[in-house]
Write an enzyme that holds these catalytic residues in place. Structure first.
Site, PDB file in Angstrom:
ATOM      1  N   LYS A 199       0.859  -1.181   0.000  1.00 29.65           N
ATOM      2  CA  LYS A 199       0.000   0.000   0.000  1.00 29.65           C
ATOM      3  C   LYS A 199       0.897   1.235   0.000  1.00 29.65           C
ATOM      4  O   LYS A 199       1.717   1.420   0.892  1.00 29.65           O
ATOM      5  CB  LYS A 199      -0.900  -0.011   1.230  1.00 29.65           C
ATOM      6  CG  LYS A 199      -1.763   1.240   1.339  1.00 29.65           C
ATOM      7  CD  LYS A 199      -2.826   1.094   2.397  1.00 29.65           C
ATOM      8  CE  LYS A 199      -3.627   2.378   2.538  1.00 29.65           C
ATOM      9  NZ  LYS A 199      -4.686   2.243   3.536  1.00 29.65           N
ATOM     10  N   ARG A 209     -10.873   9.796   1.773  1.00 29.39           N
ATOM     11  CA  ARG A 209     -10.709  10.493   3.057  1.00 29.39           C
ATOM     12  C   ARG A 209     -11.795  11.550   3.226  1.00 29.39           C
ATOM     13  O   ARG A 209     -12.208  11.831   4.363  1.00 29.39           O
ATOM     14  CB  ARG A 209      -9.302  11.085   3.151  1.00 29.39           C
ATOM     15  CG  ARG A 209      -8.232   9.999   3.229  1.00 29.39           C
ATOM     16  CD  ARG A 209      -6.823  10.562   3.190  1.00 29.39           C
ATOM     17  NE  ARG A 209      -5.818   9.500   3.128  1.00 29.39           N
ATOM     18  CZ  ARG A 209      -4.528   9.722   2.937  1.00 29.39           C
ATOM     19  NH1 ARG A 209      -4.073  10.965   2.801  1.00 29.39           N
ATOM     20  NH2 ARG A 209      -3.673   8.712   2.885  1.00 29.39           N
ATOM     21  N   LYS A 221       1.328   9.943   5.692  1.00 26.68           N
ATOM     22  CA  LYS A 221       1.379   8.532   6.103  1.00 26.68           C
ATOM     23  C   LYS A 221       2.666   7.849   5.624  1.00 26.68           C
ATOM     24  O   LYS A 221       2.732   6.623   5.557  1.00 26.68           O
ATOM     25  CB  LYS A 221       0.127   7.811   5.600  1.00 26.68           C
ATOM     26  CG  LYS A 221      -1.174   8.362   6.198  1.00 26.68           C
ATOM     27  CD  LYS A 221      -2.372   7.456   5.925  1.00 26.68           C
ATOM     28  CE  LYS A 221      -3.613   7.934   6.680  1.00 26.68           C
ATOM     29  NZ  LYS A 221      -4.751   6.996   6.533  1.00 26.68           N
ATOM     30  N   GLU A 237       7.497  -6.583   1.176  1.00 27.44           N
ATOM     31  CA  GLU A 237       6.258  -6.580   1.972  1.00 27.44           C
ATOM     32  C   GLU A 237       5.402  -7.810   1.674  1.00 27.44           C
ATOM     33  O   GLU A 237       4.832  -8.428   2.570  1.00 27.44           O
ATOM     34  CB  GLU A 237       5.441  -5.313   1.679  1.00 27.44           C
ATOM     35  CG  GLU A 237       6.024  -4.033   2.265  1.00 27.44           C
ATOM     36  CD  GLU A 237       5.755  -3.901   3.768  1.00 27.44           C
ATOM     37  OE1 GLU A 237       5.180  -4.823   4.368  1.00 27.44           O
ATOM     38  OE2 GLU A 237       6.150  -2.865   4.333  1.00 27.44           O
ATOM     39  N   LYS A 252      -2.203  -1.496  -3.841  1.00 23.16           N
ATOM     40  CA  LYS A 252      -3.059  -0.316  -3.753  1.00 23.16           C
ATOM     41  C   LYS A 252      -2.231   0.939  -3.841  1.00 23.16           C
ATOM     42  O   LYS A 252      -1.246   1.039  -3.101  1.00 23.16           O
ATOM     43  CB  LYS A 252      -3.794  -0.377  -2.412  1.00 23.16           C
ATOM     44  CG  LYS A 252      -4.662   0.809  -2.126  1.00 23.16           C
ATOM     45  CD  LYS A 252      -5.261   0.673  -0.764  1.00 23.16           C
ATOM     46  CE  LYS A 252      -6.020   1.955  -0.476  1.00 23.16           C
ATOM     47  NZ  LYS A 252      -6.496   2.013   0.873  1.00 23.16           N
ATOM     48  N   SER A 278     -10.245   5.405  -4.744  1.00 25.18           N
ATOM     49  CA  SER A 278     -11.200   6.506  -4.909  1.00 25.18           C
ATOM     50  C   SER A 278     -10.757   7.560  -5.920  1.00 25.18           C
ATOM     51  O   SER A 278     -11.566   8.056  -6.704  1.00 25.18           O
ATOM     52  CB  SER A 278     -11.468   7.152  -3.549  1.00 25.18           C
ATOM     53  OG  SER A 278     -10.268   7.635  -2.979  1.00 25.18           O
ATOM     54  N   TYR A 317     -15.043   0.745  -6.854  1.00 23.17           N
ATOM     55  CA  TYR A 317     -16.309   1.471  -6.698  1.00 23.17           C
ATOM     56  C   TYR A 317     -17.164   1.345  -7.964  1.00 23.17           C
ATOM     57  O   TYR A 317     -18.329   1.718  -7.959  1.00 23.17           O
ATOM     58  CB  TYR A 317     -16.035   2.948  -6.380  1.00 23.17           C
ATOM     59  CG  TYR A 317     -15.165   3.102  -5.154  1.00 23.17           C
ATOM     60  CD1 TYR A 317     -15.723   3.015  -3.882  1.00 23.17           C
ATOM     61  CD2 TYR A 317     -13.786   3.261  -5.262  1.00 23.17           C
ATOM     62  CE1 TYR A 317     -14.920   3.106  -2.752  1.00 23.17           C
ATOM     63  CE2 TYR A 317     -12.973   3.354  -4.138  1.00 23.17           C
ATOM     64  CZ  TYR A 317     -13.551   3.271  -2.888  1.00 23.17           C
ATOM     65  OH  TYR A 317     -12.765   3.338  -1.768  1.00 23.17           O
TER      66      TYR A 317
HETATM   67  C1  PBG Z   1      -7.448   3.469   5.526  1.00 23.19           C
HETATM   68  C2  PBG Z   1      -7.818   3.265   4.124  1.00 23.19           C
HETATM   69  C3  PBG Z   1      -7.651   4.201   3.098  1.00 23.19           C
HETATM   70  C4  PBG Z   1      -8.212   3.648   1.947  1.00 23.19           C
HETATM   71  C5  PBG Z   1      -8.684   2.369   2.281  1.00 23.19           C
HETATM   72  N1  PBG Z   1      -8.421   2.132   3.639  1.00 23.19           N
HETATM   73  C6  PBG Z   1      -7.120   5.583   3.149  1.00 23.19           C
HETATM   74  C7  PBG Z   1      -5.773   5.851   3.622  1.00 23.19           C
HETATM   75  O1  PBG Z   1      -4.919   4.971   3.753  1.00 23.19           O
HETATM   76  O2  PBG Z   1      -5.528   7.017   3.931  1.00 23.19           O
HETATM   77  C8  PBG Z   1      -8.271   4.348   0.630  1.00 23.19           C
HETATM   78  C9  PBG Z   1      -9.208   3.781  -0.372  1.00 23.19           C
HETATM   79  C10 PBG Z   1      -9.491   4.634  -1.538  1.00 23.19           C
HETATM   80  O3  PBG Z   1      -8.889   5.698  -1.758  1.00 23.19           O
HETATM   81  O4  PBG Z   1     -10.385   4.245  -2.290  1.00 23.19           O
HETATM   82  N2  PBG Z   1      -6.694   2.571   6.185  1.00 23.19           N
END
Ligand code: PBG
Length: 327
Positions: A199, A209, A221, A237, A252, A278, A317
């Site tokens: 990720k 968010r 992050k 990982e 991701k 997203s 989505y």
């Molecule tokens: C949080 C989480 C996130 C997403 C899924 N789980 C956001 C982040 O890590 O800040 C993002 C999913 C998306 O953007 O569709 N643990």
């Protein structure tokens, strides 16, 4: 004019739809899609997320109605994301493992009404933390091992509620192993782990968010999510998560990381999941709404590219829309 004598004419196999169908290498099907859904407290609520047109936050009653549609369309798996009210947030994310919390109640109800539907729960602190970080914060740092203890409790409470798969999305070290051991110790040997293994610290999570009001309140992050410039690190990982007991591996975001999907596919025999996040959704929707692209075709092309890169499953989505298009 004398015509050249070509032995190889690749166009031969592209002449008709029937031939093209026969030699098609990659197929997008509803069987491979996971549909993410946002749930919130209350009744009779269906709020559109401004940066994610046609995606909604649902109260449980309307979520169940939506799920009837989802099931009717042949979709078999959903991923749940909760919107938690501010007064329930604390640094330790205590609400996240409340047996009567929003996610736990929602999962229980869904499994009652739709026992066949695969329910995947997100395991991470950010929706529950006033800081919007995926771990416990101390002196501006994100604590690893203390956070893993909370993640374990959260995963156990999801298993007790009936989740089929728990999906740690936090990127703390060692959490897959800790969760696997705890699930097994409590007898949840058949609850699987979908690991968000690779990720990235991506700007593509912005709309998500917004949806959950979960943007980090300070910093970013990057001390836990991966550097967007790295590829070998993804394999590191992935290797750890396999060793620790992951059942499925997630990359991701997806679209800007197709090379990672391919590398991981070539590296492991476990199912590989692409998270079409997203921001990827929002870009296509925005251009589609303006008539700048043929939205349906771009959706299919984008998701097909993920399968071609090696993804077995896609969390998207667009799942419902794709199911409608493919029907
Ligand atoms: C949080 C989480 C996130 C997403 C899924 N789980 C956001 C982040 O890590 O800040 C993002 C999913 C998306 O953007 O569709 N643990």
């Amino acid at each position: 004019m004398s015509l050249p004598h070509l032995i190889h004419r690749p166009r031969r196999l592209r002449q008709t739809e029937a031939l093209r169908r026969l030699v098609k290498e990659t197929e997008l099907t509803v069987n491979d899609l996971i549909y993410p859904l946002f749930v919130m407290e209350g009744e009779n609520i269906q709020e559109e997320i401004p940066s994610m047109p046609q995606c909604y936050r649902y109260s449980l009653d309307l979520l169940l109605k939506e799920l009837q549609d989802v099931v009717n369309l042949g979709l078999g798996a959903i991923a749940l994301f909760p919107l938690i009210s501010d007064e329930k947030k604390d640094n330790e994310g205590t609400e996240s493992y409340n047996s009567y919390g929003l996610v736990q109640r929602t999962v229980r109800k869904i499994k009652q009404e739709f026992p066949q539907l695969i329910v995947i729960t997100d395991v991470a602190l950010d929706p529950y933390s006033p800081y919007g970080h995926d771990g416990i914060v101390k002196n501006g740092q994100i604590l690893n091992d203390e956070t893993v203890e909370i993640l374990v409790k959260m995963a156990l409470s999801h298993a007790e509620a009936g989740a089929d798969l728990v999906a740690p999305s936090d990127m703390m070290d060692g959490r897959i192993g800790a969760i696997r051991r705890a699930l097994d110790a409590q007898g949840w040997i058949n609850v699987g782990i979908l690991a968000y293994s690779a990720k990235y610290a991506s700007a593509y999570y912005g709309p998500f968010r917004d949806a959950l009001a979960s943007a980090p309140k300070f910093g970013d992050k990057k001390t836990y999510q991966m550097d967007i410039a790295n590829s070998r690190e993804a394999i590191k990982e992935i290797a750890l998560d396999i060793e620790e007991g992951a059942d499925l591996l997630m990359i991701k975001p997806a679209l800007a990381y197709l090379d990672i999907i391919r590398r991981v596919r070539d590296y492991t025999n476990l199912p590989v999941v692409a998270y079409n996040v997203s921001g990827e959704y929002a870009m296509i929707k925005a251009a589609g709404q303006r008539g700048w692209i043929d939205e349906k075709k771009v959706i299919l092309e984008t998701l097909t590219s993920m399968k071609r890169a090696g993804a077995d499953l896609i969390l998207t989505y667009f799942a419902k829309e794709v199911a409608l298009i493919l029907h």
